[in-house]
Design an enzyme around this catalytic site. Structure first.
Site, PDB file in Angstrom:
ATOM      1  N   GLY A   1      37.413  43.237  43.632  1.00 38.56           N
ATOM      2  CA  GLY A   1      37.969  44.515  44.063  1.00 38.56           C
ATOM      3  C   GLY A   1      39.473  44.478  44.196  1.00 38.56           C
ATOM      4  O   GLY A   1      40.167  45.459  43.882  1.00 38.56           O
ATOM      5  N   TYR A   2      39.987  43.353  44.649  1.00 39.49           N
ATOM      6  CA  TYR A   2      41.436  43.165  44.792  1.00 39.49           C
ATOM      7  C   TYR A   2      42.131  43.258  43.437  1.00 39.49           C
ATOM      8  O   TYR A   2      43.159  43.926  43.296  1.00 39.49           O
ATOM      9  CB  TYR A   2      41.688  41.803  45.442  1.00 39.49           C
ATOM     10  CG  TYR A   2      43.132  41.355  45.457  1.00 39.49           C
ATOM     11  CD1 TYR A   2      44.033  41.849  46.386  1.00 39.49           C
ATOM     12  CD2 TYR A   2      43.576  40.394  44.553  1.00 39.49           C
ATOM     13  CE1 TYR A   2      45.344  41.412  46.410  1.00 39.49           C
ATOM     14  CE2 TYR A   2      44.881  39.948  44.571  1.00 39.49           C
ATOM     15  CZ  TYR A   2      45.769  40.458  45.504  1.00 39.49           C
ATOM     16  OH  TYR A   2      47.069  40.028  45.520  1.00 39.49           O
ATOM     17  N   TYR A   3      41.572  42.605  42.440  1.00 36.60           N
ATOM     18  CA  TYR A   3      42.197  42.615  41.115  1.00 36.60           C
ATOM     19  C   TYR A   3      42.084  43.980  40.437  1.00 36.60           C
ATOM     20  O   TYR A   3      43.004  44.389  39.717  1.00 36.60           O
ATOM     21  CB  TYR A   3      41.607  41.501  40.241  1.00 36.60           C
ATOM     22  CG  TYR A   3      42.127  40.149  40.636  1.00 36.60           C
ATOM     23  CD1 TYR A   3      43.391  39.732  40.237  1.00 36.60           C
ATOM     24  CD2 TYR A   3      41.384  39.305  41.458  1.00 36.60           C
ATOM     25  CE1 TYR A   3      43.901  38.502  40.628  1.00 36.60           C
ATOM     26  CE2 TYR A   3      41.883  38.083  41.865  1.00 36.60           C
ATOM     27  CZ  TYR A   3      43.149  37.680  41.445  1.00 36.60           C
ATOM     28  OH  TYR A   3      43.652  36.480  41.853  1.00 36.60           O
TER      29      TYR A   3
END
Length: 216
Positions: free
Chosen positions: A132-134
């Site tokens: 999700g961060y990427y």
């Protein structure tokens, strides 16, 4: 350029960044979430803490940027690895994009984004542990590239608390372990702000054997 607004100044990279910018003579506004954090900046030269809420509206951010008198924005904020994807989307994606909208509305054209190595490599995301961060970083970077701002995107590899070396290399040229001291990420942002040749460029960096100024 002499006045810089750092969004995410209380992060591990951001705090070192504002201190280094202040020592280089930049009037540095350290954007933080809470007044209780202000005391941590009182001994830093040329650094002034200021409240900044990434969950606020683009209009409120525009007002904050206009009132600051800043000539450049640096985005170094992050929701942190302990939060869920909902907070990651709110801060790392929507929060970032709102600052870009606000920067344009405030007439501040220079914008530096601290992103992450691998943000453009979809095959890396599923096994990264932080997909999700990427995703958030990828689309925030994509928005920035089409924002009309004079951007620079800095994508460091895994961050460590090792002592700074002042030496980096592009990941495409690296043959060593893919990590970098947070202090050298901060040093790289200082270098970027002092060099107009970095405008509209993306740098994916890791520890290496070249001077930061030579790589950027």
């Amino acid at each position: 350029m002499k006045k810089v607004f750092v969004v995410g100044a209380h992060g591990h990279v951001g705090k070192q960044m504002v201190e280094k910018l202040g020592k280089q003579g930049y009037a540095t506004l350290a954007g933080v979430r809470n007044e209780n954090q202000f005391d941590e900046y009182q001994d830093m030269e040329n650094v002034e803490p200021t409240l900044f809420d990434l969950t606020s509206s683009p209009e409120d951010m525009t007002t904050a940027f206009k009132q600051s008198g800043a000539e450049a924005i640096v985005f170094s904020a992050g929701s942190g690895g302990a939060t869920g994807d909902d907070m990651t989307l709110s801060i790392d994606l929507d929060g970032a994009i709102k600052t870009m909208i606000a920067a344009n509305n405030a007439g501040i054209k220079r914008y530096v984004m601290v992103s992450a190595a691998g943000a453009d490599n979809r095959s890396f995301w599923p096994n990264s542990g932080l997909p999700g961060y990427y995703v958030a970083k990828h689309y925030a970077d994509a928005y920035l590239k089409n924002s009309g701002l004079n951007y620079t995107i800095l994508r460091p590899t895994a961050l460590t608390n090792n002592a700074e070396t002042g030496k980096i290399v592009l990941t495409s040229e690296a043959d060593s372990k893919m990590d970098i001291p947070r202090a050298d990420v901060a040093n790289s942002v200082v270098e970027i702000l002092g060099d107009d040749n970095t405008v509209n460029n993306i740098y994916e960096i890791t520890s290496g054997d070249k001077n930061i100024s030579d790589v950027l």
